[in-house]
Motif scaffolding. Structure first.
Motif, PDB file in Angstrom:
ATOM      1  N   HIS A  56      16.390  91.773  16.896  1.00 42.20           N
ATOM      2  CA  HIS A  56      17.578  92.558  16.557  1.00 42.20           C
ATOM      3  C   HIS A  56      17.144  93.828  15.844  1.00 42.20           C
ATOM      4  O   HIS A  56      15.958  94.030  15.575  1.00 42.20           O
ATOM      5  N   HIS A  58      17.744  95.189  12.814  1.00 42.51           N
ATOM      6  CA  HIS A  58      17.581  95.389  11.367  1.00 42.51           C
ATOM      7  C   HIS A  58      16.159  95.878  11.066  1.00 42.51           C
ATOM      8  O   HIS A  58      15.197  95.458  11.723  1.00 42.51           O
ATOM      9  N   HIS A 122      24.493  86.294  13.613  1.00 39.66           N
ATOM     10  CA  HIS A 122      23.903  87.203  12.629  1.00 39.66           C
ATOM     11  C   HIS A 122      24.584  88.557  12.792  1.00 39.66           C
ATOM     12  O   HIS A 122      25.019  88.888  13.901  1.00 39.66           O
ATOM     13  N   ASP A 144      17.009  84.825  10.720  1.00 37.82           N
ATOM     14  CA  ASP A 144      18.166  85.712  10.699  1.00 37.82           C
ATOM     15  C   ASP A 144      19.353  85.094  11.436  1.00 37.82           C
ATOM     16  O   ASP A 144      19.815  85.597  12.451  1.00 37.82           O
TER      17      ASP A 144
HETATM   18 ZN   LIG Z   1      18.621  90.639  10.217  1.00 39.67          ZN
END
Ligand SMILES: [Zn+2]
Ligand SMILES: [Zn+2]
Length: 262
Positions: A56, A58, A122, A144
């Motif tokens: 992902h 982040h 998430h 996560d």
């Molecule tokens: Zn994350």
């Protein structure tokens, strides 16, 4: 198969799976120099890396992507949504011929390796975890996630190695110094997995095949390694599963076959 947690935690994540002279990285949240140095420290050759699978967007999972695009020839495995979000975050486009498109729930054949991304709860655009099968071994890296879904449990069954998030102790987080809005985010159904939620999920997926459990993405503020370890040990009691902790500062590696033989 050799597995390494090169770094794990809110400051940067990178896992490596190596088999038959090829290595797949999962996430790129530490610098290229750190990837290389930590692989060497784990007995892995960074020239064997062929691709990075992104979970992902982040920053602790994709911070190095811009540098990797410019300075390596590695391919990127990512869903369309995650690729776009990562590109806009790092200000770099992943070249079309180096992007292998993933769709959650659909296995991808990476030159003979089976790489299966599956959806996680998430707060990102299209977060996934990975189950990877190569050389007769099955491993999954699952961090996560706000809670353990039935889908996650399904994909974590019958594994040789599971790297599973044990992010926080709920009481430490509640009583800690994080702002309330951040506490609420972490505790939410789309936040991070607590020690107790990790234990609950582990109880569902523990099998005689599970040879290694690696606790990952531990919060340095809101968890203590002993608490995470204890929560897992209560479930592992009597099982032959080896327990390891992945950390931010030090890489760790496990050879699945070596431990089986020994
Ligand atoms: Zn994350
Ligand atoms: Zn993270």
């Amino acid at each position: 198969m050799r597995y390494a947690a090169l770094a794990s935690g809110s400051k940067g994540n990178c896992h490596a799976l190596s088999e038959g002279g090829r290595t797949l990285l999962i996430d790129a949240g530490i610098s290229l120099a750190q990837v290389r140095a930590r692989m060497t420290a784990c007995g892995l050759d960074s020239s064997t890396v062929g691709a990075v699978a992104l979970t992902h967007e982040h920053s602790d999972h994709r911070a190095a992507v811009g540098v990797l695009v410019r300075n390596t020839g590695w391919a990127f495995l990512a869903t369309r949504e995650t690729k776009l979000a990562v590109e806009s975050a790092v200000g770099e486009t992943i070249p079309a011929d180096r992007w292998i498109e993933l769709r959650a729930g659909h296995p991808c054949d990476w030159d003979g390796w089976r790489v299966l991304p599956f959806s996680l709860p998430h707060d990102a655009v299209d977060p996934v975890a990975f189950r990877v099968e190569a050389g007769g071994c099955a491993a999954a890296v699952v961090t996560d996630l706000g809670h353990g879904t039935a889908l996650v449990a399904d994909h974590c069954s019958d594994l040789d190695l599971l790297a599973l998030e044990a992010n926080h102790d709920v009481e430490m987080l509640r009583n800690g110094t994080y702002p309330d809005v951040l506490k609420a985010r972490i505790l939410s159904r789309v936040g991070h997995l607590s020690n107790s939620a990790m234990a609950e999920l582990l109880a569902k997926v523990l099998s005689p095949r599970l040879h290694t459990l690696v606790l990952a993405h531990l919060s340095e503020q809101n968890n203590h390694p002993d608490l995470a370890r204890l929560a897992a040990e209560e479930i592992l009691r009597g099982a032959a599963t080896a327990l390891h902790l992945a950390t931010q500062a030090q890489p760790m590696a496990v050879d699945i076959r070596l431990e089986r033989a020994g």
